[in-house]
Enzyme design. Structure first.
Site, PDB file in Angstrom:
ATOM      1  N   GLY A  53       0.832  -1.199   0.000  1.00 23.50           N
ATOM      2  CA  GLY A  53       0.000   0.000   0.000  1.00 23.50           C
ATOM      3  C   GLY A  53       0.864   1.244   0.000  1.00 23.50           C
ATOM      4  O   GLY A  53       2.042   1.182  -0.380  1.00 23.50           O
ATOM      5  N   GLY A  54       0.286   2.366   0.413  1.00 24.91           N
ATOM      6  CA  GLY A  54       0.988   3.636   0.437  1.00 24.91           C
ATOM      7  C   GLY A  54       2.320   3.528   1.168  1.00 24.91           C
ATOM      8  O   GLY A  54       3.370   3.800   0.611  1.00 24.91           O
ATOM      9  N   PHE A  55       2.269   3.069   2.430  1.00 22.48           N
ATOM     10  CA  PHE A  55       3.540   2.897   3.122  1.00 22.48           C
ATOM     11  C   PHE A  55       3.649   1.581   3.893  1.00 22.48           C
ATOM     12  O   PHE A  55       4.580   1.380   4.655  1.00 22.48           O
ATOM     13  CB  PHE A  55       3.919   4.120   3.978  1.00 22.48           C
ATOM     14  CG  PHE A  55       2.915   4.535   5.005  1.00 22.48           C
ATOM     15  CD1 PHE A  55       3.241   4.501   6.346  1.00 22.48           C
ATOM     16  CD2 PHE A  55       1.665   5.004   4.634  1.00 22.48           C
ATOM     17  CE1 PHE A  55       2.327   4.910   7.294  1.00 22.48           C
ATOM     18  CE2 PHE A  55       0.746   5.416   5.581  1.00 22.48           C
ATOM     19  CZ  PHE A  55       1.083   5.370   6.920  1.00 22.48           C
ATOM     20  N   ALA A  56       2.735   0.674   3.620  1.00 24.46           N
ATOM     21  CA  ALA A  56       2.820  -0.629   4.290  1.00 24.46           C
ATOM     22  C   ALA A  56       2.988  -1.745   3.278  1.00 24.46           C
ATOM     23  O   ALA A  56       2.547  -1.640   2.144  1.00 24.46           O
ATOM     24  CB  ALA A  56       1.564  -0.874   5.107  1.00 24.46           C
ATOM     25  N   ASP A 167     -12.430   7.635   3.372  1.00 22.82           N
ATOM     26  CA  ASP A 167     -11.799   7.058   2.181  1.00 22.82           C
ATOM     27  C   ASP A 167     -12.491   5.757   1.775  1.00 22.82           C
ATOM     28  O   ASP A 167     -11.840   4.753   1.498  1.00 22.82           O
ATOM     29  CB  ASP A 167     -10.296   6.845   2.427  1.00 22.82           C
ATOM     30  CG  ASP A 167      -9.520   6.688   1.125  1.00 22.82           C
ATOM     31  OD1 ASP A 167     -10.053   7.073   0.058  1.00 22.82           O
ATOM     32  OD2 ASP A 167      -8.384   6.188   1.167  1.00 22.82           O
ATOM     33  N   GLY A 171     -11.470  -0.494  -3.150  1.00 29.87           N
ATOM     34  CA  GLY A 171     -10.244  -1.142  -2.674  1.00 29.87           C
ATOM     35  C   GLY A 171     -10.155  -1.220  -1.150  1.00 29.87           C
ATOM     36  O   GLY A 171      -9.305  -1.948  -0.629  1.00 29.87           O
TER      37      GLY A 171
HETATM   38  P1  ADP Z   1      -3.251   1.063   1.062  1.00 33.59           P
HETATM   39  O1  ADP Z   1      -2.088   1.772   1.681  1.00 33.59           O
HETATM   40  O2  ADP Z   1      -3.259   1.047  -0.444  1.00 33.59           O
HETATM   41  O3  ADP Z   1      -4.569   1.449   1.606  1.00 33.59           O
HETATM   42  P2  ADP Z   1      -2.831  -1.235   2.735  1.00 33.59           P
HETATM   43  O4  ADP Z   1      -1.513  -0.847   3.263  1.00 33.59           O
HETATM   44  O5  ADP Z   1      -4.018  -1.150   3.622  1.00 33.59           O
HETATM   45  O6  ADP Z   1      -3.104  -0.486   1.363  1.00 33.59           O
HETATM   46  O7  ADP Z   1      -2.744  -2.721   2.177  1.00 33.59           O
HETATM   47  C1  ADP Z   1      -1.892  -3.078   1.125  1.00 33.59           C
HETATM   48  C2  ADP Z   1      -2.417  -4.329   0.429  1.00 33.59           C
HETATM   49  O8  ADP Z   1      -2.384  -5.408   1.335  1.00 33.59           O
HETATM   50  C3  ADP Z   1      -3.855  -4.248  -0.011  1.00 33.59           C
HETATM   51  O9  ADP Z   1      -3.989  -3.748  -1.306  1.00 33.59           O
HETATM   52  C4  ADP Z   1      -4.313  -5.697   0.051  1.00 33.59           C
HETATM   53  O10 ADP Z   1      -3.930  -6.372  -1.120  1.00 33.59           O
HETATM   54  C5  ADP Z   1      -3.528  -6.236   1.203  1.00 33.59           C
HETATM   55  N1  ADP Z   1      -4.304  -6.223   2.462  1.00 33.59           N
HETATM   56  C6  ADP Z   1      -4.455  -5.193   3.335  1.00 33.59           C
HETATM   57  N2  ADP Z   1      -5.199  -5.537   4.398  1.00 33.59           N
HETATM   58  C7  ADP Z   1      -5.547  -6.840   4.195  1.00 33.59           C
HETATM   59  C8  ADP Z   1      -6.336  -7.790   4.940  1.00 33.59           C
HETATM   60  N3  ADP Z   1      -6.906  -7.473   6.114  1.00 33.59           N
HETATM   61  N4  ADP Z   1      -6.475  -9.032   4.432  1.00 33.59           N
HETATM   62  C9  ADP Z   1      -5.901  -9.365   3.246  1.00 33.59           C
HETATM   63  N5  ADP Z   1      -5.148  -8.527   2.503  1.00 33.59           N
HETATM   64  C10 ADP Z   1      -4.977  -7.275   2.959  1.00 33.59           C
END
Ligand code: ADP
Length: 322
Positions: A53-56, A167, A171
């Protein structure tokens, strides 16, 4: 020189997943330890890469003790140097960990080590509604009602607890293996002190941005921005493309400002009750939008509430993460 299997694996990791050097290796597995006062409180095996994601960076992790599997959002502390970024993460954690609802991704716990912050969340096996819409293109009205009902109960819970998500987008609507919606990502969420408080700033850009945020309205914004986003989502479920979509952000913002969207005459035909509800949610004046309780009583949802339909299909195999 031939590389050892673990060196090869590490290389694959950095190339494909651009992740994390594991801090600890045990029996050939990458281990994450939650340490408190020099004591290991819990140990997790790091499993499959789930997404970025953005920073994770997100990985499956398994508790060594219970065998339970979670989704771990792993945040490199190097990305948290700016106080604003730190504050945003603290706020996300603080708000999300207070939430407890069957249609909100469950927040298990968070901890840190010298390099990373780890947020352990309920694992959602079927990705998100963005991937589902890529597969299905459009939803029937009954399918849209099924998902909308779950979204509304979760957003009602948030609003009743003075939390605005800010938000809501496809997604961020994760799906569990039974195709239940689980709202996640509280990165832009805020908690009001009182129902009357108005928010004037937002740290980040919501995807389905409401006109009052775009225009930096004197009156600020509140719960109604979530209703706007739900309107955008319902339109997208039924028509297959978002209402204000253009090829540039600038043009999309212009269309939002002008409230310029149509129901295509040569596209999917939708009922008058669906159209009327979308129009109410996409009202340019936030004070004219319905609140969640009103939407739950709306004609479009009324029959569904009394004779709650089930989803007619299971998670498409291409979305399922076993
Ligand atoms: P963003 O910063 O784009 O909002 P996150 O950091 O929340 O994204 O998550 C990055 C990616 O990890 C998501 O696009 C998804 O594919 C996966 N992900 C996040 N949370 C979950 C979850 N609870 N279960 C399964 N996959 C997840």
């Amino acid at each position: 020189l031939p590389r050892s299997p673990s060196a090869n694996a590490a290389l694959r990791n950095t190339r494909k997943e651009n992740v994390l050097t594991p801090l600890i290796q045990r029996d050939g597995r990458d281990v994450i330890e939650h340490v408190h006062n020099d004591k290991v409180i819990s140990r997790y095996y790091r499993g499959r890469y789930l997404g970025k994601g953005g920073f994770a960076i997100c990985h499956e992790v398994q508790s060594a003790k219970s065998g339970c599997i979670y989704a771990a959002k792993i945040i490199d502390k190097k990305t948290l140097k700016k106080p604003k970024t730190q504050q945003k993460l603290f706020s996300e954690i603080k708000i999300h960990q207070e939430m407890n609802h069957k249609h909100i991704v469950n927040f298990e716990k968070f901890f840190e080590d010298s390099k990373f912050v780890y947020i352990l969340l309920e694992l959602c096996h079927c990705q998100s509604m963005m991937e589902l819409m890529n597969v299905k293109k459009i939803l029937s009205e009954q399918e849209a009602q099924y998902f909308l009902y779950q979204i509304l109960t979760a957003v009602k819970y948030m609003h009743d607890n003075r939390v605005i998500h800010r938000d809501l987008k496809l997604g961020n609507l994760f799906l569990d293996k039974n195709m239940n919606v689980k709202i996640g990502d509280f990165g832009l969420a805020t908690k009001l002190e009182t129902d009357e408080e108005r928010k004037r700033t937002i740290c980040g850009t919501p995807n389905y941005i409401a006109p009052e945020i775009l225009q930096n309205h004197d009156n600020g914004h509140s719960y109604e921005v979530d209703i706007w986003s739900i309107g955008v989502m319902l339109y997208t479920f039924l028509i297959g493309i978002p209402p204000f979509e253009t090829s540039t952000v600038k043009d999309t913002y212009e269309k939002i400002r002008l409230n310029s969207y149509t129901f295509p005459t040569n596209g999917p035909q939708i009922s008058s009750s669906a159209k009327a509800l979308i129009k109410k949610m996409l009202h340019p004046d936030p004070s004219m939008r319905p609140d969640v309780d009103e939407i739950l009583k709306d004609n479009f949802m009324f029959d569904y509430q009394h004779d709650r339909g089930e989803l007619l299909y299971q998670c498409p195999p291409s979305l399922m993460r076993y």
